[in-house]
Design an enzyme around this catalytic site. Sequence first.
Site, PDB file in Angstrom:
ATOM      1  N   ASP A 105      92.336  -0.635  85.054  1.00 26.89           N
ATOM      2  CA  ASP A 105      93.494   0.114  85.558  1.00 26.89           C
ATOM      3  C   ASP A 105      94.045   1.106  84.533  1.00 26.89           C
ATOM      4  O   ASP A 105      95.198   0.999  84.077  1.00 26.89           O
ATOM      5  CB  ASP A 105      94.602  -0.870  85.985  1.00 26.89           C
ATOM      6  CG  ASP A 105      94.116  -1.847  87.052  1.00 26.89           C
ATOM      7  OD1 ASP A 105      93.300  -1.451  87.888  1.00 26.89           O
ATOM      8  OD2 ASP A 105      94.572  -3.007  87.026  1.00 26.89           O
ATOM      9  N   GLU A 109      94.620   1.549  97.516  1.00 35.64           N
ATOM     10  CA  GLU A 109      95.606   1.141  96.495  1.00 35.64           C
ATOM     11  C   GLU A 109      95.518   2.111  95.311  1.00 35.64           C
ATOM     12  O   GLU A 109      94.814   3.114  95.360  1.00 35.64           O
ATOM     13  CB  GLU A 109      95.306  -0.280  96.017  1.00 35.64           C
ATOM     14  CG  GLU A 109      93.930  -0.444  95.387  1.00 35.64           C
ATOM     15  CD  GLU A 109      93.648  -1.868  94.917  1.00 35.64           C
ATOM     16  OE1 GLU A 109      94.536  -2.723  95.018  1.00 35.64           O
ATOM     17  OE2 GLU A 109      92.526  -2.120  94.446  1.00 35.64           O
ATOM     18  N   GLU A 152      93.148   3.983  60.610  1.00 36.20           N
ATOM     19  CA  GLU A 152      93.170   2.563  60.950  1.00 36.20           C
ATOM     20  C   GLU A 152      91.738   2.116  61.241  1.00 36.20           C
ATOM     21  O   GLU A 152      90.993   2.828  61.924  1.00 36.20           O
ATOM     22  CB  GLU A 152      94.076   2.313  62.157  1.00 36.20           C
ATOM     23  CG  GLU A 152      95.535   2.658  61.916  1.00 36.20           C
ATOM     24  CD  GLU A 152      96.108   1.904  60.710  1.00 36.20           C
ATOM     25  OE1 GLU A 152      95.907   0.676  60.632  1.00 36.20           O
ATOM     26  OE2 GLU A 152      96.737   2.544  59.848  1.00 36.20           O
ATOM     27  N   GLU A 168      90.773   0.047  63.215  1.00 37.08           N
ATOM     28  CA  GLU A 168      90.595  -0.154  64.648  1.00 37.08           C
ATOM     29  C   GLU A 168      90.569   1.170  65.401  1.00 37.08           C
ATOM     30  O   GLU A 168      90.997   1.258  66.547  1.00 37.08           O
ATOM     31  CB  GLU A 168      91.663  -1.105  65.185  1.00 37.08           C
ATOM     32  CG  GLU A 168      93.110  -0.656  65.014  1.00 37.08           C
ATOM     33  CD  GLU A 168      93.711  -0.990  63.645  1.00 37.08           C
ATOM     34  OE1 GLU A 168      92.968  -1.405  62.748  1.00 37.08           O
ATOM     35  OE2 GLU A 168      94.921  -0.812  63.471  1.00 37.08           O
ATOM     36  N   ASP A 175      91.883  -3.489  57.470  1.00 35.21           N
ATOM     37  CA  ASP A 175      93.090  -2.920  58.056  1.00 35.21           C
ATOM     38  C   ASP A 175      92.978  -1.394  58.198  1.00 35.21           C
ATOM     39  O   ASP A 175      93.297  -0.839  59.221  1.00 35.21           O
ATOM     40  CB  ASP A 175      94.304  -3.297  57.188  1.00 35.21           C
ATOM     41  CG  ASP A 175      95.604  -2.830  57.794  1.00 35.21           C
ATOM     42  OD1 ASP A 175      95.629  -2.524  58.999  1.00 35.21           O
ATOM     43  OD2 ASP A 175      96.611  -2.763  57.058  1.00 35.21           O
TER      44      ASP A 175
END
Length: 447
Positions: free
Chosen positions: A34, A208, A326, A328, A442
């Site tokens: 979604d 929807e 970062e 990530e 990190d």
Amino acid sequence: MKISTSWPSLLATMTWLSGARADNPIVQDIYTADPAPLVYGDRVYLFTGHDEDNATTYDMRDWRLFSSADMVNWQHHASPMSLATFTWASDRAWAGQVIARNDKFYYYVPVRHSGGRMAIGVGVSDSVTGPYEDAIGGPLVENGEIDPTVFIDDDGQAYLYWGNPNLWYAKLNEDMISLSGGATQVELTTEGFGTREGNPDRNTTFEEGPWIYKRNGIYYLVYAANCCAEDIRYSTGPSATGPWTYGGLIMAAEGASFTNHPGLVDFKGGSYFFYHNGALPGGSGFTRSVAEESFAYNTDGSIPLIPMTTGGPSQVGYLDPYVRQEAETMAWSVGIETEDCSEGGLNVCWINEGDYIKVKGVDFGAGAASYAASVASALAGGEIELRIGSIDGTLIGTCSVPSTGGWQSWETVTCSVEDAAEVQDLFLVFRGNGSDPLFNIDWWQFS
Ligand code: FUB
């Protein structure tokens, strides 16, 4: 989700991963669904639902957030909101959308009212990345229907659309957390929403997941259509309340999920279509993955047919390795996961031998001399191999990661780098012994 490092070699035999680009689905370490993109500042913020691993029905407890400045490298953010935000809701953290107004961000989501029917709650935050708090302390709307989409017209009037099996809209007051007047049910005519075959209860294609926006004077309502499997179709109109004229098919039913869900934005001169499918290993209608495609509107404003691909869009702007990135932030990863970091945001974790992160289109310019990374390990540590082009491409540096005494005990390690210049795809390939996790990361930065 710990995807084994063996699955890329399995997938490498499949034609859909054989090209040079394979960046769909956008997120590889969890299942996402979604998509709801928001352009804010110089980034696209992609809010998604989150299917739990191994789900065999909808098991959705929180929402997730990713952002990108180049449409191929996505930074993972901490979860912006969860079911716990809405003390009156029991389950079903389903399809929502965020919009900015009044120097705040409003997150409209369907959830199930405890012991009752589906309702729409609204979260609010001072920051696009959250955390979002319950703005009302109860439902904004409760009529058993789902999938809110929100839009602010040029005159400042905001509209909330939602619905399955019906389609509804309501005007929002300027506070964005109360309705102006009641809800209006849109008449679902075949002129407005096309003809559905074989379902006497639902004679139009609307199912929807509406997504409303305005572009070049045309109002668009894009939605999940037909069922099941769903495809994506759209209607256009001269105002935010229609009347709607059916526009046709945008994305055919494909991709191992019986639902799909649209989200469209323009960003840095291009147009982007977000959707979901079941493309990850273990993927299904309840373990979905968000993907994106670039496309161009036809000159009359109509939307072309958009196929699902594994390549996704081209990169718009390169990644700067000389500012802190970062860990990530990635175009693709195998084996790793992310978790909340004691330093704020997330860190990469559950790193094992052979896992890797691909960062695409890194602009090293004249050349990099060294690499620094913030790392932590409660066990033995390991090595970060810096490679160019592929997981076994040119080795430009190797950084040793020691034991730091804890998974959140951060130390900065550095290593020298050679032969890194111009624009390259960077692969962080993780090395170490045994089956235990090696270390966490990190952030990283070249100099
Ligand atoms: O993700 C749960 C539900 O599935 C959404 O609310 C629908 O749009 C469909 O994607």
